[in-house]
Design an enzyme around this catalytic site. Structure first.
Site, PDB file in Angstrom:
ATOM      1  N   ASP A 299       0.033  -0.366   1.967  1.00  0.00           N
ATOM      2  CA  ASP A 299       0.730  -0.275  -0.460  1.00  0.00           C
ATOM      3  C   ASP A 299       1.698   0.437  -0.264  1.00  0.00           C
ATOM      4  OD1 ASP A 299      -1.332   1.838   0.142  1.00  0.00           O
ATOM      5  OD2 ASP A 299      -2.638   0.407  -1.258  1.00  0.00           O
ATOM      6  N   SER A 300       1.454   1.377   0.503  1.00  0.00           N
ATOM      7  CA  SER A 300       2.888   2.618   0.490  1.00  0.00           C
ATOM      8  C   SER A 300       4.357   2.584   0.454  1.00  0.00           C
ATOM      9  CB  SER A 300       2.691   3.811   1.932  1.00  0.00           C
ATOM     10  OG  SER A 300       3.249   2.922   3.153  1.00  0.00           O
TER      11      SER A 300
ATOM     12  N   ASP B  53      -3.152  -3.675   4.327  1.00  0.00           N
ATOM     13  CA  ASP B  53      -3.908  -2.805   3.293  1.00  0.00           C
ATOM     14  C   ASP B  53      -3.541  -3.771   2.291  1.00  0.00           C
ATOM     15  OD1 ASP B  53      -4.285  -0.027   3.542  1.00  0.00           O
ATOM     16  OD2 ASP B  53      -2.164   0.188   2.989  1.00  0.00           O
TER      17      ASP B  53
ATOM     18  N   LYS C  66      -6.983  -3.543   5.680  1.00  0.00           N
ATOM     19  CA  LYS C  66      -7.849  -2.116   6.034  1.00  0.00           C
ATOM     20  C   LYS C  66      -7.744  -2.216   4.130  1.00  0.00           C
ATOM     21  CE  LYS C  66      -4.663   1.630   5.640  1.00  0.00           C
ATOM     22  NZ  LYS C  66      -4.819   2.044   4.324  1.00  0.00           N
TER      23      LYS C  66
ATOM     24  N   GLU D 239      -9.831   1.043   1.010  1.00  0.00           N
ATOM     25  CA  GLU D 239     -10.049   2.318   0.425  1.00  0.00           C
ATOM     26  C   GLU D 239     -11.630   2.000   0.250  1.00  0.00           C
ATOM     27  OE1 GLU D 239      -6.902   3.836  -1.785  1.00  0.00           O
ATOM     28  OE2 GLU D 239      -5.884   3.208   0.054  1.00  0.00           O
TER      29      GLU D 239
ATOM     30  N   GLU E 185      -7.428  10.571   5.470  1.00  0.00           N
ATOM     31  CA  GLU E 185      -6.642  11.328   5.198  1.00  0.00           C
ATOM     32  C   GLU E 185      -7.131  12.281   4.130  1.00  0.00           C
ATOM     33  OE1 GLU E 185      -3.821   8.037   2.807  1.00  0.00           O
ATOM     34  OE2 GLU E 185      -2.809   9.856   2.061  1.00  0.00           O
TER      35      GLU E 185
HETATM   36  O1  KIV Z   1      -0.404   2.604   2.924  1.00  0.00           O
HETATM   37  C1  KIV Z   1      -0.675   3.477   3.790  1.00  0.00           C
HETATM   38  O2  KIV Z   1       0.740   4.091   3.901  1.00  0.00           O
HETATM   39  C2  KIV Z   1      -1.254   3.884   4.107  1.00  0.00           C
HETATM   40  C3  KIV Z   1      -1.285   5.149   4.961  1.00  0.00           C
HETATM   41  C4  KIV Z   1      -1.206   6.372   4.587  1.00  0.00           C
HETATM   42  C5  KIV Z   1      -2.648   5.227   5.760  1.00  0.00           C
HETATM   43  O3  KIV Z   1      -2.480   3.761   3.769  1.00  0.00           O
END
Ligand code: KIV
Length: 277
Positions: free
Chosen positions: A48-49, A87, A116, A118, A185
């Site tokens: 989600d980055s 994500d 993934k 959180e 992280e």
């Molecule tokens: O979204 C992302 O890039 C991440 C990484 C920082 C692990 O979750």
């Protein structure tokens, strides 16, 4: 042809059992996925980055499951050897298990081979629901960007003993629930190491020191393709921003001088077409 990386092959990767560190990198589109795969990344994270790295948002809260599915499809179409993990964005797994499974299914249909999420023990019911729907889950602990407002900014987490112990307990809860790997992280190296020691599944670190079972970075940070300052834990191996700006500036100069396009870069017709006088 090297073998496709799978969830079971990642789950088995533990440095204390002699495995090499896992190499994981974000990817958001087909060319970056192809480049990361060719460079030897073993897990491509459609993070989600994408919100900050590509779409110009200040945080990851601005993207929903449709945005992640759009980018997951682009990454999957590169047909990488790497495992494609996507994500689940903010609010796509917070409103109940059935909603989370529906959202994860959209990501799987777009090309995700795992998702993934959180958070720690509080996510155990969601992990169970996703696994019951045959969707593998990676956990994410420590500095969890979707909690930016609760954390009061992007701050290193688990600096105190109690918080470090709670983080390890969260990791154990995710492992018991069935997560095949956990990202950690923004924590001190001793906390990354303690989590690694406590878990049988691999722990992949970002800003968590050198002792984890693998490392993950954001594609654009690694390559210097962005203008934002990067975190202390990022090592930049290129400056693609400058490379791209120099190439564009050379082309712009050629356009302005009339030297682009050349005759060789021009299509020609076999007949003469009348042009205006
Ligand atoms: O979204 C992302 O890039 C991440 C990484 C920082 C692990 O979750």
């Amino acid at each position: 042809m090297p073998e496709k990386i799978t969830v079971p092959s990642v789950r088995a990767r533990k440095r204390r059992r002699g495995s090499e560190p896992i190499v994981m990198l974000t990817a958001y589109d087909t060319p970056s996925a192809a480049a990361a795969d060719a460079g030897g990344a073993e897990i491509l994270l459609v993070g989600d980055s994408v919100a900050n790295a590509v779409l110009g948002h200040p945080d990851t809260l601005q993207v929903d499951v449709h945005v992640l599915a759009h980018h997951a499809g682009a990454v999957a179409r590169a047909r990488p050897r790497a495992l494609v993990v996507v994500d689940m964005p903010w609010l796509s797994y917070h409103l109940g298990e059935a909603d989370a499974v529906r959202n994860a299914a959209e990501l799987v249909r777009a090309g995700a081979e795992a998702v993934k999420i959180e958070g720690g023990a509080v996510r155990v019911p969601v992990v169970h629901a996703l696994l019951a729907a045959e969707i593998p889950v990676m956990g994410h602990l420590g500095l969890t960007p979707q909690s930016v407002h609760v954390m009061g900014g992007y701050r290193v987490q688990a600096r105190e003993d109690e918080a470090a112990a709670a983080l390890v307990a969260d990791g154990l809860a995710l492992q018991r629930a069935g997560c095949f790997a956990v990202v950690v992280e923004g924590v001190p190296d001793v906390v990354g190491a303690a989590l690694c020691d406590a878990l049988e599944v691999p722990v992949i670190g970002i800003g968590a020191g050198a002792h984890t079972d693998g490392q993950v970075l954001v594609f654009h940070d690694l390559l210097g393709f962005g203008q934002v300052p990067v975190a202390k834990f990022v090592r930049q191996y290129a400056n693609l921003h400058d490379v791209a700006a120099r190439a564009v500036s050379a082309w712009a100069a050629d356009v302005r001088s009339g030297s682009f396009p050349s005759d060789a870069e021009t299509y020609h017709a076999s007949t003469r077409i009348a042009t205006s006088p």
